[in-house]
Design a protein around this motif. Structure first.
Motif, PDB file in Angstrom:
ATOM      1  N   GLU A 140       0.821  -1.214   0.000  1.00 59.00           N
ATOM      2  CA  GLU A 140       0.000   0.000   0.000  1.00 59.00           C
ATOM      3  C   GLU A 140       0.848   1.253   0.000  1.00 59.00           C
ATOM      4  N   ARG A 141       2.038   1.170   0.598  1.00 54.89           N
ATOM      5  CA  ARG A 141       2.887   2.346   0.734  1.00 54.89           C
ATOM      6  C   ARG A 141       4.350   1.950   0.574  1.00 54.89           C
ATOM      7  N   VAL A 142       5.136   2.846  -0.030  1.00 52.01           N
ATOM      8  CA  VAL A 142       6.568   2.613  -0.198  1.00 52.01           C
ATOM      9  C   VAL A 142       7.350   3.589   0.676  1.00 52.01           C
ATOM     10  N   ILE A 143       8.345   3.056   1.371  1.00 43.70           N
ATOM     11  CA  ILE A 143       9.263   3.885   2.149  1.00 43.70           C
ATOM     12  C   ILE A 143      10.652   3.719   1.550  1.00 43.70           C
ATOM     13  N   GLU A 144      11.234   4.831   1.125  1.00 42.73           N
ATOM     14  CA  GLU A 144      12.583   4.799   0.577  1.00 42.73           C
ATOM     15  C   GLU A 144      13.579   5.102   1.693  1.00 42.73           C
ATOM     16  N   ALA A 145      14.419   4.150   2.015  1.00 39.79           N
ATOM     17  CA  ALA A 145      15.384   4.302   3.101  1.00 39.79           C
ATOM     18  C   ALA A 145      16.702   4.856   2.570  1.00 39.79           C
ATOM     19  N   GLU A 146      17.289   5.751   3.346  1.00 41.71           N
ATOM     20  CA  GLU A 146      18.610   6.262   3.005  1.00 41.71           C
ATOM     21  C   GLU A 146      19.650   5.207   3.354  1.00 41.71           C
ATOM     22  N   GLU A 147      20.047   4.446   2.383  1.00 40.62           N
ATOM     23  CA  GLU A 147      21.083   3.424   2.545  1.00 40.62           C
ATOM     24  C   GLU A 147      21.531   3.002   1.168  1.00 40.62           C
ATOM     25  N   ARG A 148      22.778   2.600   1.063  1.00 43.62           N
ATOM     26  CA  ARG A 148      23.258   2.102  -0.232  1.00 43.62           C
ATOM     27  C   ARG A 148      24.557   1.335  -0.029  1.00 43.62           C
ATOM     28  N   VAL A 149      24.603   0.181  -0.622  1.00 39.31           N
ATOM     29  CA  VAL A 149      25.841  -0.596  -0.658  1.00 39.31           C
ATOM     30  C   VAL A 149      26.119  -0.954  -2.110  1.00 39.31           C
ATOM     31  N   ALA A 150      27.359  -1.278  -2.401  1.00 36.59           N
ATOM     32  CA  ALA A 150      27.740  -1.634  -3.769  1.00 36.59           C
ATOM     33  C   ALA A 150      28.751  -2.760  -3.723  1.00 36.59           C
ATOM     34  N   LEU A 151      28.689  -3.618  -4.715  1.00 36.35           N
ATOM     35  CA  LEU A 151      29.677  -4.685  -4.818  1.00 36.35           C
ATOM     36  C   LEU A 151      31.005  -4.092  -5.279  1.00 36.35           C
ATOM     37  N   VAL A 152      32.083  -4.538  -4.673  1.00 37.93           N
ATOM     38  CA  VAL A 152      33.409  -4.040  -5.039  1.00 37.93           C
ATOM     39  C   VAL A 152      33.790  -4.588  -6.407  1.00 37.93           C
ATOM     40  N   GLN A 153      34.142  -3.710  -7.303  1.00 39.29           N
ATOM     41  CA  GLN A 153      34.547  -4.093  -8.646  1.00 39.29           C
ATOM     42  C   GLN A 153      36.061  -3.979  -8.789  1.00 39.29           C
ATOM     43  N   GLU A 154      36.634  -4.845  -9.584  1.00 43.99           N
ATOM     44  CA  GLU A 154      38.068  -4.773  -9.823  1.00 43.99           C
ATOM     45  C   GLU A 154      38.425  -3.474 -10.566  1.00 43.99           C
ATOM     46  N   ASP A 155      39.562  -2.923 -10.202  1.00 45.14           N
ATOM     47  CA  ASP A 155      40.090  -1.715 -10.858  1.00 45.14           C
ATOM     48  C   ASP A 155      39.132  -0.527 -10.781  1.00 45.14           C
ATOM     49  N   SER A 156      38.398  -0.418  -9.664  1.00 44.80           N
ATOM     50  CA  SER A 156      37.500   0.719  -9.496  1.00 44.80           C
ATOM     51  C   SER A 156      37.817   1.420  -8.180  1.00 44.80           C
ATOM     52  N   SER A 157      37.562   2.695  -8.137  1.00 46.95           N
ATOM     53  CA  SER A 157      37.805   3.462  -6.924  1.00 46.95           C
ATOM     54  C   SER A 157      36.707   3.167  -5.908  1.00 46.95           C
ATOM     55  N   LEU A 159      33.789   3.554  -3.257  1.00 44.82           N
ATOM     56  CA  LEU A 159      32.747   4.557  -3.102  1.00 44.82           C
ATOM     57  C   LEU A 159      32.442   4.828  -1.633  1.00 44.82           C
ATOM     58  N   GLY A 160      32.759   3.874  -0.785  1.00 44.61           N
ATOM     59  CA  GLY A 160      32.462   4.030   0.625  1.00 44.61           C
ATOM     60  C   GLY A 160      33.697   3.845   1.481  1.00 44.61           C
ATOM     61  N   SER A 161      33.548   4.192   2.768  1.00 44.59           N
ATOM     62  CA  SER A 161      34.677   4.108   3.692  1.00 44.59           C
ATOM     63  C   SER A 161      34.824   2.726   4.314  1.00 44.59           C
ATOM     64  N   GLU A 162      33.769   1.912   4.219  1.00 44.92           N
ATOM     65  CA  GLU A 162      33.791   0.583   4.848  1.00 44.92           C
ATOM     66  C   GLU A 162      33.628  -0.498   3.789  1.00 44.92           C
ATOM     67  N   VAL A 163      34.487  -1.488   3.832  1.00 46.33           N
ATOM     68  CA  VAL A 163      34.389  -2.637   2.939  1.00 46.33           C
ATOM     69  C   VAL A 163      34.292  -3.885   3.790  1.00 46.33           C
ATOM     70  N   VAL A 164      33.258  -4.688   3.549  1.00 49.66           N
ATOM     71  CA  VAL A 164      33.046  -5.916   4.313  1.00 49.66           C
ATOM     72  C   VAL A 164      32.873  -7.077   3.343  1.00 49.66           C
ATOM     73  N   VAL A 165      33.007  -8.276   3.863  1.00 50.18           N
ATOM     74  CA  VAL A 165      32.791  -9.479   3.064  1.00 50.18           C
ATOM     75  C   VAL A 165      31.401 -10.013   3.374  1.00 50.18           C
ATOM     76  N   GLY A 166      30.572 -10.152   2.339  1.00 48.18           N
ATOM     77  CA  GLY A 166      29.214 -10.634   2.529  1.00 48.18           C
ATOM     78  C   GLY A 166      29.162 -12.130   2.758  1.00 48.18           C
ATOM     79  N   VAL A 167      27.960 -12.639   3.011  1.00 44.30           N
ATOM     80  CA  VAL A 167      27.785 -14.057   3.315  1.00 44.30           C
ATOM     81  C   VAL A 167      28.110 -14.940   2.113  1.00 44.30           C
ATOM     82  N   THR A 168      28.101 -14.365   0.915  1.00 43.28           N
ATOM     83  CA  THR A 168      28.443 -15.133  -0.287  1.00 43.28           C
ATOM     84  C   THR A 168      29.928 -15.082  -0.609  1.00 43.28           C
ATOM     85  N   GLY A 169      30.684 -14.329   0.208  1.00 42.23           N
ATOM     86  CA  GLY A 169      32.112 -14.186  -0.051  1.00 42.23           C
ATOM     87  C   GLY A 169      32.460 -12.999  -0.913  1.00 42.23           C
TER      88      GLY A 169
END
Length: 325
Positions: A140-157, A159-169
């Motif tokens: 019935e209603r959509v809430i847009e949350a302020e959050e964003r994560v991105a997968l680390v790509q090779e040879d890319s700068s 985007l965030g200050s924290e890098v973690v390893v997800g459950v899939t590796g």
């Protein structure tokens, strides 16, 4: 069907002195099959009747009276000492989905992706149709949350200050941490408007679950009764099916839980010691405590396929069979 109906796998192992029930609770009729040693009994009754509160329970009561020869009054709790197992398929969730009778539901997702489930994956029956009709959404209603994560790509700068390893590796960058304060305010407004079910789907939550878990804890703290996290319901890569499944779970699970409560309330305390299983959409059985909305959508139809495959298909002749409901 061949005669006699074959003994179902695992049923005869429960003990010949006890009854094993297999039940299909449909929208119009409820069918009850009872195995008692070498004896088999079948009963059909209306799924909704003012004479009794719950059709499957009423069918079990009548079967107990027939087999034991003793009265089992409707106003008393059913004695479970003669019951070995109850296995049930139901169209409660199917009908609630088709008739749009699920609970009011809110959908929480990553900011910028509010319309993702409405847009879908662009699949269409007729690719040249100029009047494409998008299916309706369950929330019935959509809430847009302020959050964003991105997968680390090779040879890319980064985007965030924290890098973690997800459950899939996979390595994941936390570009924008979840804004809990803003989300709390939006969720509280939903709660104040009477919404009690929430589905949460954040991008890449299949591998990075922290933000969804934080949002889920917040929902429960506010008082939402049903919280469906995509990372728990269906932790898969594709965001669209993950979001659709989470919404279906939040939309339908309250209906399933209310039905299960109505069914269980008429039995004595021995019900918790029985094998009480429900048919899932994939044709497998699941314990009552794990039976929820998205697993129940095709519960009844799946039970029909399994049933006529076991009873009508000839392994020797390999003759195809078609089932009609």
């Amino acid at each position: 069907w061949p005669s006699p109906i074959p003994t179902l796998p695992g049923v005869s192992k429960m003990g010949d002195d006890k009854l094993c029930f297999s039940i299909d609770r449909g929208g119009t009729f409820t069918d009850v099959f009872c195995q008692h040693g070498s004896e088999q009994h079948v009963l059909k009754l209306l799924s909704v009747d003012p004479a009794y509160p719950d059709a499957p329970r009423e069918g079990i009561r009548r079967m107990l009276e027939k087999v034991t020869g003793k009265p089992h009054p409707r106003e008393k709790l059913l004695d479970t000492s003669r019951i070995a197992s109850i296995r049930m398929g139901t169209t409660v969730a199917t009908n609630a989905l088709l008739e749009r009778r699920g609970d009011r539901c809110a959908y929480v997702t990553t900011r910028g992706f509010a319309d993702l489930l409405h847009i879908g994956n662009q699949s269409r029956p007729d690719i040249f149709d100029l009047e494409v009709k998008c299916p309706g959404v369950l929330y019935e209603r959509v809430i847009e949350a302020e959050e964003r994560v991105a997968l680390v790509q090779e040879d890319s700068s980064p985007l965030g200050s924290e890098v973690v390893v997800g459950v899939t590796g996979e390595a994941v960058e936390v570009v924008t941490p979840l804004d809990v304060t803003a989300l709390r305010e939006a969720l509280q407004r939903c709660f104040d408007d009477g919404i009690r079910a929430v589905a949460v789907m954040f991008l890449h939550a299949y591998t990075f679950r922290r933000h969804e878990e934080q949002a889920g804890a917040l929902c429960r703290e506010i008082g939402f009764e049903q919280v469906s996290l995509s990372s728990e319901v269906m932790p898969m890569v594709k965001a669209v099916p993950r979001g659709l499944t989470s919404c279906a779970d939040a939309y339908l699970t309250p209906s399933i839980q209310r039905y299960l409560t109505t069914f269980k309330v008429g039995f004595d305390d021995g019900l918790k010691d029985l094998e009480l299983l429900f048919m899932q959409s994939d044709g497998g059985l699941v314990s009552v405590d794990r039976f929820n909305g998205f697993r129940a959508i095709l519960s009844g139809p799946a039970g029909g396929v399994v049933g006529y495959a076991v009873t009508a298909y000839d392994e020797a002749g390999h003759q195809p069979v078609i089932g009609f409901d």
